[in-house]
Write a protein that holds these residues in place. Structure first.
Motif, mmCIF file in Angstrom:
data_model
loop_
_atom_site.group_PDB
_atom_site.id
_atom_site.type_symbol
_atom_site.label_atom_id
_atom_site.label_comp_id
_atom_site.label_asym_id
_atom_site.label_seq_id
_atom_site.Cartn_x
_atom_site.Cartn_y
_atom_site.Cartn_z
ATOM 1 N N GLY A 184 -2.000 3.023 -1.358
ATOM 2 C CA GLY A 184 -2.758 3.406 -0.170
ATOM 3 C C GLY A 184 -4.039 2.626 0.018
ATOM 4 O O GLY A 184 -4.943 3.086 0.730
ATOM 5 N N SER A 200 2.722 3.803 -4.598
ATOM 6 C CA SER A 200 1.634 4.510 -5.278
ATOM 7 C C SER A 200 1.771 4.558 -6.797
ATOM 8 O O SER A 200 0.966 5.178 -7.473
ATOM 9 C CB SER A 200 1.513 5.933 -4.733
ATOM 10 O OG SER A 200 2.725 6.640 -4.929
ATOM 11 N N ARG A 208 0.816 -1.222 0.000
ATOM 12 C CA ARG A 208 0.000 0.000 0.000
ATOM 13 C C ARG A 208 0.845 1.266 0.000
ATOM 14 O O ARG A 208 0.375 2.329 -0.420
ATOM 15 C CB ARG A 208 -0.947 -0.012 1.199
ATOM 16 C CG ARG A 208 -2.160 -0.905 1.005
ATOM 17 C CD ARG A 208 -3.045 -0.922 2.239
ATOM 18 N NE ARG A 208 -2.430 -1.685 3.319
ATOM 19 C CZ ARG A 208 -2.958 -1.831 4.531
ATOM 20 N NH1 ARG A 208 -4.106 -1.212 4.819
ATOM 21 N NH2 ARG A 208 -2.353 -2.567 5.452
ATOM 22 N N SER A 209 2.091 1.153 0.425
ATOM 23 C CA SER A 209 2.969 2.330 0.419
ATOM 24 C C SER A 209 3.469 2.668 -0.974
ATOM 25 O O SER A 209 4.073 3.719 -1.186
ATOM 26 C CB SER A 209 4.170 2.084 1.340
ATOM 27 O OG SER A 209 4.919 0.963 0.898
#
Length: 279
Positions: free
Chosen positions: A156, A20, A17-18
């Motif tokens: 994210g 992008s 999720r980090s």
């Protein structure tokens, strides 16, 4: 689970999720290396081949700041499965791409491991194409497929990529159920008149906030259904090879150069009944 369970299936390998992006998410290649090269060039990637028969290699330079993501099914049905793997493996190794496995890749992994596998649904073509390949390359391919994460959760939490899709409540965890869904989708246990499994059209009922990008079941054109999109547009069947640019949500496609495999059921055949899709 089997003795060739994917090493990258643990949730920690899937939760990115980090990260992008931006990404260029590419649908089922199925050995169509020529179309993959054309699509990558159209997306702004540069490919340079070197070497000679038996030791080919390729370097892929991505556009500044972008990376590709492959939704799996790199092998079977098309004419150049080893070269498709060379391209994707090189890109993953250099950080130019991420990838998840498809059911065809996992079946080929079982064959590489010496399992008694029926060479159906195009696997016979991949096996034949690998006859001249070295043992070292086969071992590299085996390790590559084995190490792929079963899904990717990105940006994210706004984006997830899995071969056959994934439900939002599966994100962040791993189990046999999650693995089966990511590789095969959700089946009804029935078969259609072509003898192929009927899969529930899970995307029609999806209400999650995470956008899900997947392949597996070929469609004539990539289109959003709720917050999901299937980008397998049947290149090996004479359709096209498609990419989704994220976060732009732009569709980029190149046409197939030929019909490499005649599908068992007509390409784009509609579901037999509401709530199900044939695959």
């Amino acid at each position: 689970m089997t003795d060739i369970e994917l090493q990258g299936a643990v949730p920690e390998r899937c939760d990115l999720r980090s990260d992008s992006g931006p990404f260029d998410i590419i649908g089922d290649v199925h050995g169509c290396a020529g179309e993959l090269e054309a699509l990558l060039v159209r997306l702004g990637y540069q490919l340079t081949w070197s070497g000679h028969p038996g030791s080919y290699s390729v370097k892929v330079t991505p556009p500044l700041g972008r990376r590709a993501i492959f939704v799996g099914d790199l092998v079977d049905r098309g004419p150049r499965a080893p070269d498709a793997l060379r391209i994707v493996m090189s890109m993953v190794e250099t950080g130019a791409a991420l990838a998840v496995p498809g059911n065809h890749d996992v079946k080929f992994l079982r064959w590489l491991a010496g399992k008694d596998i029926k060479p159906t649904h195009g696997l016979d073509r991949t096996i034949a194409q690998f006859e001249p390949e070295s043992k070292a390359f086969r071992l590299q391919v085996s390790g590559f497929i084995r190490g792929l994460p079963i899904y990717l959760w990105l940006d994210g939490g706004r984006l997830a990529v899995a071969h056959a899709g994934i439900k939002e409540d599966m994100l962040g965890r791993y189990s046999g159920e999650v693995r089966r869904f990511c590789l095969y989708g959700e089946t009804s246990g029935e078969t259609d008149k072509f003898g192929l499994p009927i899969r529930y059209h899970w995307a029609a009922e999806y209400r999650g906030r995470t956008s899900i990008v997947y392949g597996h079941t070929p469609v004539p054109d990539a289109d959003w259904v709720n917050s999901t999109i299937c980008i397998d547009t049947g290149c090996c069947f004479g359709g096209k090879l498609t990419a989704l640019r994220w976060p732009e949500r732009e569709i980029v496609s190149v046409p197939a150069a030929a019909v490499y495999t005649v599908p068992v059921r007509p390409f784009g055949h509609p579901p037999l009944r509401p709530g199900a899709e044939i695959a």
